[in-house]
Design a protein around this motif. Structure first.
Motif, PDB file in Angstrom:
ATOM      1  N   ASP A 173       0.836  -1.200   0.000  1.00  0.00           N
ATOM      2  CA  ASP A 173       0.000   0.000   0.000  1.00  0.00           C
ATOM      3  C   ASP A 173       0.872   1.251   0.000  1.00  0.00           C
ATOM      4  N   LYS A 174       0.399   2.304  -0.631  1.00  0.00           N
ATOM      5  CA  LYS A 174       1.140   3.559  -0.666  1.00  0.00           C
ATOM      6  C   LYS A 174       1.180   4.182   0.726  1.00  0.00           C
ATOM      7  N   VAL A 175       2.363   4.709   1.090  1.00  0.00           N
ATOM      8  CA  VAL A 175       2.537   5.329   2.396  1.00  0.00           C
ATOM      9  C   VAL A 175       1.805   6.661   2.441  1.00  0.00           C
ATOM     10  N   ARG A 176       0.914   6.826   3.431  1.00  0.00           N
ATOM     11  CA  ARG A 176       0.185   8.076   3.596  1.00  0.00           C
ATOM     12  C   ARG A 176       0.781   8.954   4.688  1.00  0.00           C
ATOM     13  N   ASP A 177       1.451   8.337   5.648  1.00  0.00           N
ATOM     14  CA  ASP A 177       2.051   9.072   6.758  1.00  0.00           C
ATOM     15  C   ASP A 177       3.496   8.611   6.906  1.00  0.00           C
ATOM     16  N   VAL A 178       4.427   9.453   6.457  1.00  0.00           N
ATOM     17  CA  VAL A 178       5.840   9.087   6.472  1.00  0.00           C
ATOM     18  C   VAL A 178       6.337   8.881   7.897  1.00  0.00           C
ATOM     19  N   GLY A 179       5.871   9.737   8.823  1.00  0.00           N
ATOM     20  CA  GLY A 179       6.283   9.594  10.210  1.00  0.00           C
ATOM     21  C   GLY A 179       5.917   8.237  10.761  1.00  0.00           C
ATOM     22  N   ALA A 180       4.692   7.782  10.503  1.00  0.00           N
ATOM     23  CA  ALA A 180       4.240   6.473  10.978  1.00  0.00           C
ATOM     24  C   ALA A 180       5.028   5.355  10.296  1.00  0.00           C
ATOM     25  N   TYR A 181       5.351   5.535   9.014  1.00  0.00           N
ATOM     26  CA  TYR A 181       6.097   4.522   8.272  1.00  0.00           C
ATOM     27  C   TYR A 181       7.463   4.284   8.908  1.00  0.00           C
ATOM     28  N   VAL A 182       8.177   5.358   9.204  1.00  0.00           N
ATOM     29  CA  VAL A 182       9.518   5.226   9.774  1.00  0.00           C
ATOM     30  C   VAL A 182       9.445   4.673  11.195  1.00  0.00           C
ATOM     31  N   CYS A 183       8.417   5.050  11.942  1.00  0.00           N
ATOM     32  CA  CYS A 183       8.256   4.559  13.310  1.00  0.00           C
ATOM     33  C   CYS A 183       8.141   3.044  13.373  1.00  0.00           C
ATOM     34  N   LYS A 184       7.637   2.423  12.317  1.00  0.00           N
ATOM     35  CA  LYS A 184       7.500   0.967  12.310  1.00  0.00           C
ATOM     36  C   LYS A 184       8.862   0.281  12.368  1.00  0.00           C
ATOM     37  N   TYR A 185       9.922   0.990  12.012  1.00  0.00           N
ATOM     38  CA  TYR A 185      11.254   0.410  12.074  1.00  0.00           C
ATOM     39  C   TYR A 185      11.841   0.465  13.485  1.00  0.00           C
ATOM     40  N   ILE A 186      11.215   1.214  14.397  1.00  0.00           N
ATOM     41  CA  ILE A 186      11.676   1.240  15.783  1.00  0.00           C
ATOM     42  C   ILE A 186      11.011   0.085  16.510  1.00  0.00           C
ATOM     43  N   THR A 187      11.740  -0.978  16.724  1.00  0.00           N
ATOM     44  CA  THR A 187      11.189  -2.175  17.345  1.00  0.00           C
ATOM     45  C   THR A 187      11.285  -2.088  18.870  1.00  0.00           C
ATOM     46  N   LYS A 188      10.507  -2.912  19.544  1.00  0.00           N
ATOM     47  CA  LYS A 188      10.560  -2.958  21.008  1.00  0.00           C
ATOM     48  C   LYS A 188      11.952  -3.375  21.476  1.00  0.00           C
ATOM     49  N   GLU A 189      12.564  -4.325  20.757  1.00  0.00           N
ATOM     50  CA  GLU A 189      13.889  -4.803  21.144  1.00  0.00           C
ATOM     51  C   GLU A 189      14.928  -3.694  21.026  1.00  0.00           C
ATOM     52  N   ALA A 190      14.851  -2.900  19.937  1.00  0.00           N
ATOM     53  CA  ALA A 190      15.802  -1.802  19.742  1.00  0.00           C
ATOM     54  C   ALA A 190      15.615  -0.723  20.793  1.00  0.00           C
ATOM     55  N   ALA A 191      14.357  -0.400  21.114  1.00  0.00           N
ATOM     56  CA  ALA A 191      14.078   0.627  22.116  1.00  0.00           C
ATOM     57  C   ALA A 191      14.592   0.209  23.484  1.00  0.00           C
ATOM     58  N   LEU A 192      14.479  -1.075  23.823  1.00  0.00           N
ATOM     59  CA  LEU A 192      14.965  -1.563  25.111  1.00  0.00           C
ATOM     60  C   LEU A 192      16.491  -1.584  25.136  1.00  0.00           C
ATOM     61  N   GLU A 193      17.117  -1.967  24.018  1.00  0.00           N
ATOM     62  CA  GLU A 193      18.580  -2.070  23.975  1.00  0.00           C
ATOM     63  C   GLU A 193      19.256  -0.709  23.924  1.00  0.00           C
ATOM     64  N   TRP A 194      18.727   0.200  23.096  1.00  0.00           N
ATOM     65  CA  TRP A 194      19.416   1.462  22.849  1.00  0.00           C
ATOM     66  C   TRP A 194      18.726   2.689  23.441  1.00  0.00           C
ATOM     67  N   GLY A 195      17.465   2.578  23.814  1.00  0.00           N
ATOM     68  CA  GLY A 195      16.763   3.731  24.364  1.00  0.00           C
ATOM     69  C   GLY A 195      16.700   4.876  23.380  1.00  0.00           C
ATOM     70  N   SER A 196      17.095   6.077  23.829  1.00  0.00           N
ATOM     71  CA  SER A 196      17.052   7.269  22.965  1.00  0.00           C
ATOM     72  C   SER A 196      18.077   7.207  21.846  1.00  0.00           C
ATOM     73  N   LYS A 197      19.049   6.290  21.937  1.00  0.00           N
ATOM     74  CA  LYS A 197      20.055   6.153  20.885  1.00  0.00           C
ATOM     75  C   LYS A 197      19.543   5.328  19.716  1.00  0.00           C
ATOM     76  N   THR A 198      18.295   4.880  19.804  1.00  0.00           N
ATOM     77  CA  THR A 198      17.698   4.148  18.691  1.00  0.00           C
ATOM     78  C   THR A 198      17.628   5.019  17.449  1.00  0.00           C
ATOM     79  N   TYR A 199      17.557   6.326  17.624  1.00  0.00           N
ATOM     80  CA  TYR A 199      17.497   7.258  16.496  1.00  0.00           C
ATOM     81  C   TYR A 199      18.443   8.423  16.744  1.00  0.00           C
TER      82      TYR A 199
END
Length: 296
Positions: A194-220
């Protein structure tokens, strides 16, 4: 900006007129480019004491709470920064490693060298990146997964692929214009392709729970030359008693003034919890709205 200035003066004047009133947070408005977010609290939050964390989430308990906290904050910040800086020719860039690479410090050095090389070639980047581990690859290799990065590049000029490949000799690179980009993952009501309608939401899908727990604010991470959201808070003043609160809000039409300038595209309601100075955990609800600025 006019509404923020106008309503802020009204709020300050009300606070001065109720010198001994107890100050509560009633609502917030966050302006991110032409996207606006609204947070309205069912019960105004008492804030006349040293600031504590104010996090919208379902669970604050133990390790799960920490993971939800990191994930919520990272996704919110990434989404808002992207909305603030989107341009007609914003690009989506992926940097991967051909060889297994698990060291965060090495990635940071490689990425810094990449940015320096791009600048020397005449393309100083305005970017936000999100880190992710290649979990499927990690399962095959018997490790936690090679690190790779997804970048939103806010440069409007065309960037030749050979320039990127020269700057990133470590593995494969892909770059696409965000306009017309399509989902490459299932979930959240979107079908793959499907065509991306919200770029912010699209990129957020790449922030996984595992990455957020491992890196915190350094995830991005983002470059220093990006625009940031503008936030305005609206207050209510309790002129009653603790047993019988009596809230006075000023100006009482400020929140509605913002809403009248926006076409709401999404609404939600969530439970929030926060701790008072005496240790009491308060359960509240926040009504969330998101919309686009109306220019007509």
């Amino acid at each position: 900006l006019y509404l923020i200035t106008h309503t802020k003066r009204g709020v300050e004047s009300m606070g001065n007129s109720h010198e001994y009133a107890r100050k509560h947070l009633a609502s917030r408005v966050v302006v991110c480019g032409d996207t606006v977010e609204f947070y309205e609290y069912k019960n105004p939050i008492y804030i006349d004491f040293e600031r504590q964390r104010d996090v919208v989430k379902e669970n604050l308990e133990g390790e799960k709470g920490k993971r939800e906290d990191n994930l919520y904050r990272a996704r919110k910040n990434v989404r808002q920064i992207i909305w603030c800086n989107l341009t007609p020719h914003t690009k989506f860039l992926t940097l991967t490693y051909a060889e297994t690479m698990l060291d965060m410090k090495k990635f940071k050095r490689d990425f810094q060298t990449f940015c320096q090389s791009m600048k020397r070639q005449g393309y100083p980047l305005r970017y936000l990146y999100v880190l992710e581990r290649q979990l499927k690859r990690g399962m095959k290799e018997g490790n936690e997964g090679t690190i790779h990065a997804h970048l939103v590049v806010f440069n409007d000029e065309k960037i030749p692929l050979k320039v990127i490949q020269k700057a990133w000799p470590h593995g494969r690179t892909e770059i696409h214009i965000l306009k017309g980009l399509r989902w490459d993952r299932d979930g959240n009501g979107y079908r793959k392709g499907d065509k991306v309608r919200d770029v912010g939401a699209y990129v957020c899908k790449y922030i996984t729970k595992e990455a957020a727990l491992e890196w915190g604010s350094k995830t991005y991470k983002c470059s220093l030359n990006l625009k940031r959201p503008i936030e305005e808070k609206f207050y209510a003043y309790d002129i009653g008693t603790p047993e019988r609160p009596d809230f006075v809000q000023s100006p009482d039409d400020a929140y509605d003034s913002f809403l009248s300038c926006v076409d709401v595209t999404y609404e939600a309601e969530k439970e929030i919890r926060y701790t008072m100075p005496n240790g009491e955990v308060i359960v509240n609800r926040v009504y969330y709205k998101q919309g686009k600025v109306r220019y007509d």
